[in-house]
Design an enzyme around this catalytic site. Sequence first.
Site, PDB file in Angstrom:
ATOM      1  N   SER A 132       0.828  -1.198   0.000  1.00  0.00           N
ATOM      2  CA  SER A 132       0.000   0.000   0.000  1.00  0.00           C
ATOM      3  C   SER A 132       0.874   1.265   0.000  1.00  0.00           C
ATOM      4  O   SER A 132       1.655   1.467  -0.930  1.00  0.00           O
ATOM      5  CB  SER A 132      -0.955  -0.046   1.197  1.00  0.00           C
ATOM      6  N   ASP A 162     -10.227  -4.600  -4.573  1.00  0.00           N
ATOM      7  CA  ASP A 162      -9.651  -3.692  -3.584  1.00  0.00           C
ATOM      8  C   ASP A 162     -10.332  -2.330  -3.686  1.00  0.00           C
ATOM      9  O   ASP A 162     -10.141  -1.607  -4.659  1.00  0.00           O
ATOM     10  CB  ASP A 162      -8.147  -3.555  -3.833  1.00  0.00           C
ATOM     11  N   HIS A 175      -8.027  -5.375   0.032  1.00  0.00           N
ATOM     12  CA  HIS A 175      -6.781  -4.620   0.078  1.00  0.00           C
ATOM     13  C   HIS A 175      -5.596  -5.374   0.668  1.00  0.00           C
ATOM     14  O   HIS A 175      -4.493  -5.295   0.142  1.00  0.00           O
ATOM     15  CB  HIS A 175      -7.001  -3.327   0.867  1.00  0.00           C
TER      16      HIS A 175
END
Length: 266
Positions: free
Chosen positions: A104, A211, A241
């Site tokens: 991320s 996601d 995610h």
Amino acid sequence: MTLTREWTYDGLAAKVWEGEEEPARIVLIAHGYGEHIGRYEHLAARLVADGAAVYAVDHVGHGRSKGERVLITDFEDVVGDLHGLDDIARHEHPGLPVVLLGHSMGGLIAARYAQRYGDSLAALVLSSPVVGRWDAVTQLLALDEIPDVPLDITTLSRDTRVGEKYAADPIVWHGPFKRPTLAALDRGIDAVAQGPSLGSLPLMWIHGEADPLVPIEGSRSGVEHLRGPDYLELTWPEARHELFNELNADAVMNEVVAFIGQKAAT
């Protein structure tokens, strides 16, 4: 058996996971926004079982590290912090190949790190990375006031226990974004887009197709800019995610461990 050790450098909280035998490789982990390295225990244990020494650090303003909570004003500095951890790992295990894995926001950090220090890496793994286009940053920066809305924990994983544990974690940030951090994210995304491709550096990109936090199509252009000929892309249709915390996390980790073992063999 996994052995762990914790310490601080420059006010940053770091940790290493190791096996009882001499490792064959080093894996550095860059965690995501608002979280901390303690959420990667299971991934670290899986990497250690395959012969890695795993090093990670709570980024500034995160976890147990110094700084105002979730305040990052320049991601180039965070890349520099990670390079300091790399130096420590190489000093403790000289001569071993080093792989960087970023998730991320950590994917943004890892991508920029690879642009700056890619010649020193054996491979790069990007998990749901904030590269290419992330519309949430643009939308939030356009507001006069950043809304204090907690993260929708259902966006993390189809496993409801993941979101519940996240919500109860006292060192996860549960407040709003801070404008300077959003501005730094915007500049960081642009820096990766304006920076070089990674050439021959082996790159693995993994992403959940469902996601909602970092949509896959936004990341795709950034990954396409970075990738060279040695490239592996794996996506999962219903995954959200946090792939390492998804219902199919074991399968995801098996793929990542296999890639790292192949590219960072000694």
